[in-house]
Design a protein around this motif. Structure first.
Motif: not given
Length: 340
Positions: A119, A135, A173-175, A243
């Motif tokens: 993660n 995003n 931020n890979h979300d 994700s």
């Protein structure tokens, strides 16, 4: 996780002129992109050295002297090669390269790298090759060392000197909806439109539809015309489904293969042109046989030859001179014979 990677050259140039470089190491989940600065010397070599180092080690060292030495050794090898060639071909004399070596005038390249470990997503960026996070609300986050708007003087690594700027390291931020790794044409376009969610959504939808090198060429050319994306070597790595743990490289361009295909295509085109002209001279356009023909028959013969040549050369930009030559020779002869 889905990865697609593409590369395309400047308009009116070739893949062999392209100074961008990218690489993907699936074994350790590292991706790197570098843009060699075209006003420097052998920038594509320098860009590839930076990319290869990152894929192997996961970072650009603070002391890059070992990487600079690799590039300098390549330059010395090129000088020796040209010195041998200059024995029979004086035009290959490497005196300019020797002067640049003496002046320590080398290559420059911007860079961005991304490492994915569980993660933990981290990136390193210098200049206007950057990592962009899209995003879910179509806002953007940029990882770049540049301050303010992108311009004509980016930060860069130099193959001899200190270069410009400081490498920026950041957590990604890979979300997110997607991650882009791009060279400056894409970086600048997205930065200029970062406050326009509808624009970002539309462009992202187009990026998602990319399935082949041809589709990427069409997209780049369209964005250049429609949105003013500047004409420069263009590299894009698109990461979606961030994700998901399983990594799938769905498509990736191979610059070396594109250069080889381009070279072979040029050879085939030149051979086809030579064969066509040879056959035409032997069979279709025999100027010296005109004295043995009646005027009417000669006119029809030239008209037929002229009409047969035009479709073949239609659209061949590189053969504009040939077309003009054909017109200058045949048309006056046809007009002259028509009057006789």
């Amino acid at each position: 996780m889905i990865i697609k990677a593409f590369i395309y050259h400047k308009r009116a140039e070739k893949y062999s002129d392209c100074q961008d470089c990218f690489g993907i190491n699936k074994q350790n989940n590292r991706i790197a992109v570098s843009d060699g600065m075209s006003q420097s010397i052998f920038p594509q070599w320098w860009a590839k050295i930076l990319v290869d180092n990152y894929l192997e080690n996961g970072h650009i060292p603070q002391d890059i002297s070992s990487l600079q030495k690799k590039w300098q050794q390549m330059l010395l090898a090129e000088i020796k090669k040209r010195e041998k060639e200059a024995i029979t071909n004086p035009k290959r004399d490497p005196w300019r390269l020797k002067n640049l070596l003496a002046e320590k005038s080398g290559a420059g390249a911007t860079f961005c790298g991304l490492s994915i470990k569980d993660n933990n997503w981290t990136c390193e960026c210098l200049g206007d090759s950057c990592v962009i996070t899209i995003n879910h609300d179509y806002t953007l986050n940029f990882c770049t060392s540049q301050k303010g708007e992108f311009g004509n003087l980016p930060d860069y690594f130099d193959s001899f000197r200190i270069g410009r700027g400081e490498l920026v390291k950041s957590v990604v931020n890979h979300d997110a909806l997607a991650i882009l790794m791009v060279t400056d044409p894409f970086a600048e376009l997205f930065q200029l439109n970062k406050d326009k969610p509808s624009f970002i959504k539309s462009r992202f939808d187009e990026l998602q539809s990319l399935t082949s090198h041809k589709s990427f060429i069409e997209l780049v050319e369209n964005w250049r015309d429609e949105f003013g994306m500047h004409n420069d070597d263009s590299t894009l790595v698109l990461i979606t489904r961030c994700s998901e743990n399983n990594v799938k490289i769905e498509y990736t361009d191979d610059l070396e293969q594109l250069c080889l295909d381009e070279k072979n295509s040029t050879k085939r085109s030149s051979l086809d042109d030579a064969n066509f002209i040879r056959n035409t001279n032997n069979k279709e356009i025999n100027v010296y046989s005109i004295e043995n023909q009646s005027p009417n028959k000669a006119v029809e013969s030239f008209k037929s030859s002229f009409e047969n040549l035009m479709p073949y050369y239609s659209g061949k930009k590189s053969n504009g001179k040939i077309i003009e030559w054909i017109k200058s020779i045949l048309k006056p002869l046809i007009d002259s014979l028509s009057k006789s």
